[in-house]
Design a protein around this motif. Structure first.
Motif, PDB file in Angstrom:
ATOM      1  N   GLY A  23       0.911  -1.053  -0.028  1.00  0.00           N
ATOM      2  CA  GLY A  23      -0.045  -0.031   0.065  1.00  0.00           C
ATOM      3  C   GLY A  23       0.805   1.206   0.063  1.00  0.00           C
ATOM      4  N   LEU A  24       1.749   1.410   0.656  1.00  0.00           N
ATOM      5  CA  LEU A  24       2.864   2.446   0.809  1.00  0.00           C
ATOM      6  C   LEU A  24       3.668   2.702  -0.478  1.00  0.00           C
ATOM      7  CD1 LEU A  24       3.992   1.890   4.599  1.00  0.00           C
ATOM      8  CD2 LEU A  24       2.525   3.936   3.759  1.00  0.00           C
ATOM      9  N   CYS A  25       3.973   1.556  -1.057  1.00  0.00           N
ATOM     10  CA  CYS A  25       4.659   1.526  -2.305  1.00  0.00           C
ATOM     11  C   CYS A  25       3.807   2.068  -3.182  1.00  0.00           C
ATOM     12  CB  CYS A  25       5.267   0.060  -2.753  1.00  0.00           C
ATOM     13  SG  CYS A  25       6.585  -0.087  -1.338  1.00  0.00           S
ATOM     14  N   SER A  26       2.355   1.696  -3.360  1.00  0.00           N
ATOM     15  CA  SER A  26       1.756   2.115  -4.377  1.00  0.00           C
ATOM     16  C   SER A  26       1.447   3.448  -4.234  1.00  0.00           C
ATOM     17  CB  SER A  26       0.275   1.536  -4.218  1.00  0.00           C
ATOM     18  OG  SER A  26      -0.678   2.046  -3.242  1.00  0.00           O
ATOM     19  N   ALA A  27       1.713   4.119  -3.387  1.00  0.00           N
ATOM     20  CA  ALA A  27       1.555   5.572  -3.182  1.00  0.00           C
ATOM     21  C   ALA A  27       3.058   6.238  -3.821  1.00  0.00           C
ATOM     22  CB  ALA A  27       1.559   6.328  -1.818  1.00  0.00           C
ATOM     23  N   ARG A  28       4.094   5.477  -3.590  1.00  0.00           N
ATOM     24  CA  ARG A  28       5.374   5.850  -3.942  1.00  0.00           C
ATOM     25  C   ARG A  28       5.386   5.800  -5.457  1.00  0.00           C
ATOM     26  NH1 ARG A  28       9.252   1.148  -3.281  1.00  0.00           N
ATOM     27  NH2 ARG A  28       7.909   0.668  -5.139  1.00  0.00           N
ATOM     28  N   ASP A  29       4.651   4.727  -6.099  1.00  0.00           N
ATOM     29  CA  ASP A  29       4.744   4.451  -7.526  1.00  0.00           C
ATOM     30  C   ASP A  29       3.863   5.445  -8.323  1.00  0.00           C
ATOM     31  OD1 ASP A  29       6.521   2.542  -6.747  1.00  0.00           O
ATOM     32  OD2 ASP A  29       4.744   0.933  -7.119  1.00  0.00           O
ATOM     33  N   ALA A  30       2.779   6.084  -7.716  1.00  0.00           N
ATOM     34  CA  ALA A  30       1.903   6.850  -7.983  1.00  0.00           C
ATOM     35  C   ALA A  30       2.409   8.452  -7.757  1.00  0.00           C
ATOM     36  CB  ALA A  30       0.515   6.921  -7.448  1.00  0.00           C
ATOM     37  N   ALA A  31       3.705   8.687  -7.396  1.00  0.00           N
ATOM     38  CA  ALA A  31       3.914   9.983  -7.113  1.00  0.00           C
ATOM     39  C   ALA A  31       3.814  11.086  -8.029  1.00  0.00           C
ATOM     40  CB  ALA A  31       5.639  10.051  -6.509  1.00  0.00           C
ATOM     41  N   ALA A  32       3.927  10.913  -9.461  1.00  0.00           N
ATOM     42  CA  ALA A  32       3.674  11.938 -10.411  1.00  0.00           C
ATOM     43  C   ALA A  32       2.207  12.175 -10.499  1.00  0.00           C
ATOM     44  CB  ALA A  32       4.191  11.359 -11.681  1.00  0.00           C
ATOM     45  N   ALA A  33       1.178  11.243 -10.235  1.00  0.00           N
ATOM     46  CA  ALA A  33      -0.237  11.342 -10.520  1.00  0.00           C
ATOM     47  C   ALA A  33      -0.588  12.139  -9.281  1.00  0.00           C
ATOM     48  CB  ALA A  33      -0.739   9.964 -10.436  1.00  0.00           C
ATOM     49  N   PHE A  34       0.115  11.994  -8.000  1.00  0.00           N
ATOM     50  CA  PHE A  34      -0.226  12.738  -6.730  1.00  0.00           C
ATOM     51  C   PHE A  34       0.309  14.308  -7.089  1.00  0.00           C
ATOM     52  CE2 PHE A  34      -0.588   8.768  -4.598  1.00  0.00           C
ATOM     53  CZ  PHE A  34      -1.932   8.986  -4.011  1.00  0.00           C
ATOM     54  N   GLY A  35       1.334  14.322  -7.514  1.00  0.00           N
ATOM     55  CA  GLY A  35       1.911  15.640  -7.929  1.00  0.00           C
ATOM     56  C   GLY A  35       0.833  16.326  -8.787  1.00  0.00           C
ATOM     57  N   ARG A  36       0.377  15.834 -10.024  1.00  0.00           N
ATOM     58  CA  ARG A  36      -0.500  16.384 -10.832  1.00  0.00           C
ATOM     59  C   ARG A  36      -1.795  16.896 -10.196  1.00  0.00           C
ATOM     60  NH1 ARG A  36       1.616  12.499 -14.256  1.00  0.00           N
ATOM     61  NH2 ARG A  36      -0.036  11.057 -13.800  1.00  0.00           N
ATOM     62  N   ALA A  37      -2.190  15.964  -9.213  1.00  0.00           N
ATOM     63  CA  ALA A  37      -3.383  16.330  -8.626  1.00  0.00           C
ATOM     64  C   ALA A  37      -3.409  17.337  -7.711  1.00  0.00           C
ATOM     65  CB  ALA A  37      -3.969  14.811  -7.796  1.00  0.00           C
ATOM     66  N   GLY A  38      -1.880  17.802  -7.191  1.00  0.00           N
ATOM     67  CA  GLY A  38      -1.636  18.688  -6.261  1.00  0.00           C
ATOM     68  C   GLY A  38      -1.736  18.414  -4.760  1.00  0.00           C
ATOM     69  N   ALA A  39      -1.604  16.930  -4.761  1.00  0.00           N
ATOM     70  CA  ALA A  39      -1.735  16.291  -3.153  1.00  0.00           C
ATOM     71  C   ALA A  39      -0.339  15.970  -2.941  1.00  0.00           C
ATOM     72  CB  ALA A  39      -2.327  15.007  -3.348  1.00  0.00           C
ATOM     73  N   ARG A  40      -0.222  16.345  -1.546  1.00  0.00           N
ATOM     74  CA  ARG A  40       0.988  15.832  -0.784  1.00  0.00           C
ATOM     75  C   ARG A  40       0.716  14.573  -0.051  1.00  0.00           C
ATOM     76  NH1 ARG A  40       3.895  19.529   3.580  1.00  0.00           N
ATOM     77  NH2 ARG A  40       5.817  18.229   3.818  1.00  0.00           N
ATOM     78  N   VAL A  41       1.594  13.514  -0.060  1.00  0.00           N
ATOM     79  CA  VAL A  41       1.371  12.216   0.634  1.00  0.00           C
ATOM     80  C   VAL A  41       2.195  12.183   1.893  1.00  0.00           C
ATOM     81  CG1 VAL A  41       1.591   9.988   0.469  1.00  0.00           C
ATOM     82  CG2 VAL A  41       0.875  11.138  -1.544  1.00  0.00           C
ATOM     83  N   LEU A  42       1.489  11.680   2.938  1.00  0.00           N
ATOM     84  CA  LEU A  42       2.277  11.434   4.063  1.00  0.00           C
ATOM     85  C   LEU A  42       1.559  10.101   4.735  1.00  0.00           C
ATOM     86  CD1 LEU A  42       1.817  14.718   6.567  1.00  0.00           C
ATOM     87  CD2 LEU A  42       3.993  13.821   5.363  1.00  0.00           C
ATOM     88  N   GLY A  43       2.516   9.222   5.042  1.00  0.00           N
ATOM     89  CA  GLY A  43       1.915   7.994   5.697  1.00  0.00           C
ATOM     90  C   GLY A  43       1.973   8.093   7.143  1.00  0.00           C
TER      91      GLY A  43
END
Length: 130
Positions: A23-43
């Motif tokens: 699950g954590l790695c899925s967020a890592r692998d989607a970093a570009a998509a989160f960036g495009r969405a303007g979202a910052r990720v924290l676990g």
């Protein structure tokens, strides 16, 4: 955006709670998509902070993991819990918080750990369209 997990590596001891790492790695692998969405990720883990930085670095997550050992943050945000090994842990979930600090959505349940990031991105797109 906060990704809540039970505890990194717990699946090695309790297979029924496995999937935190994927699950954590899925967020890592989607970093570009989160960036495009303007979202910052924290676990966030229901674990003492101790080894979380080392765990994040070892998996090259690219975002921080924070410990919420007493579950105060998760409880304040309404994150569901599970019991394991005689203690309360977070169920796999995500909380989307806007720039003003308002909770926009609780993403739960997350039945497939590898789809954790995908479910959050879908919710972000839905919120952006509304």
């Amino acid at each position: 955006m906060l990704f809540f997990i039970t505890e990194p590596g717990i699946g090695e001891r309790l297979p029924e709670l496995g999937g935190c790492t994927s699950g954590l790695c899925s967020a890592r692998d989607a970093a570009a998509a989160f960036g495009r969405a303007g979202a910052r990720v924290l676990g966030v883990s229901a674990h003492a902070p101790g080894h979380l930085a080392e765990f994040a670095e070892g998996r090259a997550l690219g975002y921080p993991l924070v410990g919420d050992e007493d579950l105060a943050l998760g409880r304040a945000l309404g994150v569901p819990e599970v019991r394991a090994e005689g203690r309360a842990l977070f169920d796999r979930a995500a909380v989307i918080i806007d720039r003003e600090g308002e909770v926009r959505s609780l993403v739960h349940p997350v039945p497939e750990p590898g789809r954790h990031a995908g479910l959050v991105l879908e919710k972000l797109a839905e919120l952006g369209a509304s």
